[in-house]
Motif scaffolding. Sequence first.
Motif, PDB file in Angstrom:
ATOM      1  N   LEU A  14       3.373   4.611  53.609  1.00 38.33           N
ATOM      2  CA  LEU A  14       2.001   5.078  53.503  1.00 38.33           C
ATOM      3  C   LEU A  14       1.682   6.102  54.581  1.00 38.33           C
ATOM      4  O   LEU A  14       1.086   7.162  54.300  1.00 38.33           O
ATOM      5  CB  LEU A  14       1.042   3.887  53.601  1.00 38.33           C
ATOM      6  N   SER A  15       2.084   5.818  55.824  1.00 40.35           N
ATOM      7  CA  SER A  15       1.836   6.753  56.923  1.00 40.35           C
ATOM      8  C   SER A  15       2.570   8.063  56.707  1.00 40.35           C
ATOM      9  O   SER A  15       2.015   9.158  56.910  1.00 40.35           O
ATOM     10  CB  SER A  15       2.275   6.122  58.251  1.00 40.35           C
ATOM     11  N   GLN A  16       3.827   7.948  56.289  1.00 39.32           N
ATOM     12  CA  GLN A  16       4.635   9.141  56.042  1.00 39.32           C
ATOM     13  C   GLN A  16       4.019  10.016  54.957  1.00 39.32           C
ATOM     14  O   GLN A  16       3.940  11.238  55.088  1.00 39.32           O
ATOM     15  CB  GLN A  16       6.042   8.692  55.639  1.00 39.32           C
ATOM     16  N   THR A  17       3.556   9.377  53.889  1.00 39.00           N
ATOM     17  CA  THR A  17       2.969  10.114  52.767  1.00 39.00           C
ATOM     18  C   THR A  17       1.652  10.775  53.167  1.00 39.00           C
ATOM     19  O   THR A  17       1.411  11.952  52.853  1.00 39.00           O
ATOM     20  CB  THR A  17       2.741   9.172  51.574  1.00 39.00           C
ATOM     21  N   ILE A  18       0.805  10.037  53.870  1.00 40.79           N
ATOM     22  CA  ILE A  18      -0.498  10.586  54.276  1.00 40.79           C
ATOM     23  C   ILE A  18      -0.325  11.771  55.215  1.00 40.79           C
ATOM     24  O   ILE A  18      -0.923  12.841  55.012  1.00 40.79           O
ATOM     25  CB  ILE A  18      -1.357   9.485  54.933  1.00 40.79           C
ATOM     26  N   PHE A  19       0.506  11.609  56.246  1.00 37.52           N
ATOM     27  CA  PHE A  19       0.706  12.699  57.204  1.00 37.52           C
ATOM     28  C   PHE A  19       1.375  13.892  56.532  1.00 37.52           C
ATOM     29  O   PHE A  19       1.055  15.057  56.831  1.00 37.52           O
ATOM     30  CB  PHE A  19       1.542  12.215  58.390  1.00 37.52           C
ATOM     31  N   GLY A  20       2.315  13.626  55.621  1.00 33.30           N
ATOM     32  CA  GLY A  20       2.972  14.714  54.912  1.00 33.30           C
ATOM     33  C   GLY A  20       2.008  15.497  54.046  1.00 33.30           C
ATOM     34  O   GLY A  20       2.017  16.735  54.040  1.00 33.30           O
TER      35      GLY A  20
ATOM     36  N   LEU B 245      -1.260  15.657  54.456  1.00 32.89           N
ATOM     37  CA  LEU B 245      -2.211  16.355  55.328  1.00 32.89           C
ATOM     38  C   LEU B 245      -1.600  17.635  55.889  1.00 32.89           C
ATOM     39  O   LEU B 245      -2.248  18.695  55.901  1.00 32.89           O
ATOM     40  CB  LEU B 245      -2.643  15.432  56.470  1.00 32.89           C
ATOM     41  N   GLY B 246      -0.354  17.553  56.357  1.00 29.12           N
ATOM     42  CA  GLY B 246       0.291  18.731  56.927  1.00 29.12           C
ATOM     43  C   GLY B 246       0.491  19.838  55.907  1.00 29.12           C
ATOM     44  O   GLY B 246       0.165  21.006  56.162  1.00 29.12           O
ATOM     45  N   ASN B 247       1.003  19.482  54.735  1.00 27.04           N
ATOM     46  CA  ASN B 247       1.228  20.490  53.700  1.00 27.04           C
ATOM     47  C   ASN B 247      -0.088  21.021  53.140  1.00 27.04           C
ATOM     48  O   ASN B 247      -0.186  22.205  52.801  1.00 27.04           O
ATOM     49  CB  ASN B 247       2.080  19.898  52.577  1.00 27.04           C
ATOM     50  N   SER B 248      -1.097  20.158  53.046  1.00 25.14           N
ATOM     51  CA  SER B 248      -2.407  20.609  52.565  1.00 25.14           C
ATOM     52  C   SER B 248      -3.044  21.585  53.547  1.00 25.14           C
ATOM     53  O   SER B 248      -3.701  22.552  53.138  1.00 25.14           O
ATOM     54  CB  SER B 248      -3.339  19.409  52.356  1.00 25.14           C
TER      55      SER B 248
ATOM     56  N   ALA C 228       7.625  15.580  55.254  1.00 26.06           N
ATOM     57  CA  ALA C 228       6.492  15.123  56.055  1.00 26.06           C
ATOM     58  C   ALA C 228       6.436  15.794  57.422  1.00 26.06           C
ATOM     59  O   ALA C 228       5.352  16.018  57.968  1.00 26.06           O
ATOM     60  CB  ALA C 228       6.566  13.602  56.231  1.00 26.06           C
ATOM     61  N   VAL C 229       7.605  16.136  57.984  1.00 23.13           N
ATOM     62  CA  VAL C 229       7.668  16.680  59.336  1.00 23.13           C
ATOM     63  C   VAL C 229       7.579  18.197  59.355  1.00 23.13           C
ATOM     64  O   VAL C 229       6.952  18.786  60.248  1.00 23.13           O
ATOM     65  CB  VAL C 229       8.974  16.210  60.030  1.00 23.13           C
TER      66      VAL C 229
ATOM     67  N   VAL D  19       5.900  23.930  61.534  1.00 23.60           N
ATOM     68  CA  VAL D  19       5.348  25.262  61.289  1.00 23.60           C
ATOM     69  C   VAL D  19       3.991  25.420  61.964  1.00 23.60           C
ATOM     70  O   VAL D  19       3.705  26.434  62.609  1.00 23.60           O
ATOM     71  CB  VAL D  19       5.225  25.528  59.774  1.00 23.60           C
ATOM     72  N   ILE D  20       3.144  24.406  61.840  1.00 23.62           N
ATOM     73  CA  ILE D  20       1.799  24.475  62.421  1.00 23.62           C
ATOM     74  C   ILE D  20       1.864  24.524  63.941  1.00 23.62           C
ATOM     75  O   ILE D  20       1.187  25.336  64.586  1.00 23.62           O
ATOM     76  CB  ILE D  20       0.959  23.270  61.961  1.00 23.62           C
ATOM     77  N   SER D  21       2.685  23.671  64.542  1.00 19.40           N
ATOM     78  CA  SER D  21       2.723  23.577  65.997  1.00 19.40           C
ATOM     79  C   SER D  21       3.230  24.849  66.644  1.00 19.40           C
ATOM     80  O   SER D  21       2.837  25.199  67.750  1.00 19.40           O
ATOM     81  CB  SER D  21       3.604  22.395  66.426  1.00 19.40           C
TER      82      SER D  21
END
Length: 301
Positions: free
Chosen positions: A13-19, A21-24, A280-281, A286-288
Amino acid sequence: MENSDVVIGVIFLSQTIFGFLGNSFLVYHYLMLYFVGCKLKFTDWILQHLIVANFLTLLCKGIPHTVSAFGLKDFLDDIGCKLIFYLHRIGRGVSISSTCFLSVFQAITISPKSSRWTQLKVKSPSYIASCVYMSWVLSFIVNIAFPMYMTARWYNRNITRLRVFEFCSSVQHDKTSDIVNAVFISIPDVLLVVLMLWSSGYMVCILYRHKQRMKHIHRSNFSFKSSAEFRATKIILLLVSTFVFFYTISCILQINMSLTHNPNSLWVNMASIVAACFPAVSPFLVISRSLCSACAGNRIS
């Protein structure tokens, strides 16, 4: 429900949510750049295909395994199992190819003017654009037989012919057929990974030579354009190394499961977690590093 299932469910669940959020966030970022009139780099265009592949992988790995880990096993019918695994294979293939083309294009971009790649610098965007679209087509074709082996857990009662996973099963054939299918499906991935490693090694050599030259050049004479290009190169190398790391672990786990008649849930969950790690990572890498944030001076007139 056992405590281990809860832990696995929370990880998925954590992996999916963070993934997501990052891609969105990257999707929102590119939309904003488009609306304000920024001209994106070609690497950003390749990254957009990688984002789509990331969404496919998270959708087909993260969500089903999260539901399964929290106790709901038989929630997919036969068509659902075939579609989930097929889309995951497509996303995985496009993720490999996009990362590879990103590495190859950047290697051509930063190659010295005296190198043999000089003529390719102008033509490379059209070549790689065709290759990216072709990778989607090939992923659809190469993996077309993959759903034929997948079925819902409750759909086929002949358990002796099934390799049971968490929420789906695969029909087993003789070992020769399994080996031939595995080799056929793996050939494009192996070629792309080899090309990815070669281009990354080439970029490392260029960066090393560049660093040696810069020791003898005053900082005030260092152009911003060159600095931006080499920062982007380092970020792409970081993406490639992260991808190769997770891809290697995933291959080891997949080989282990393929040699097992009925792999236990621990191996299946570990393989799925590793498979969803890069999608997910990667957006946060890319953002950082702000790879796609700079569009100053690139506004479309």
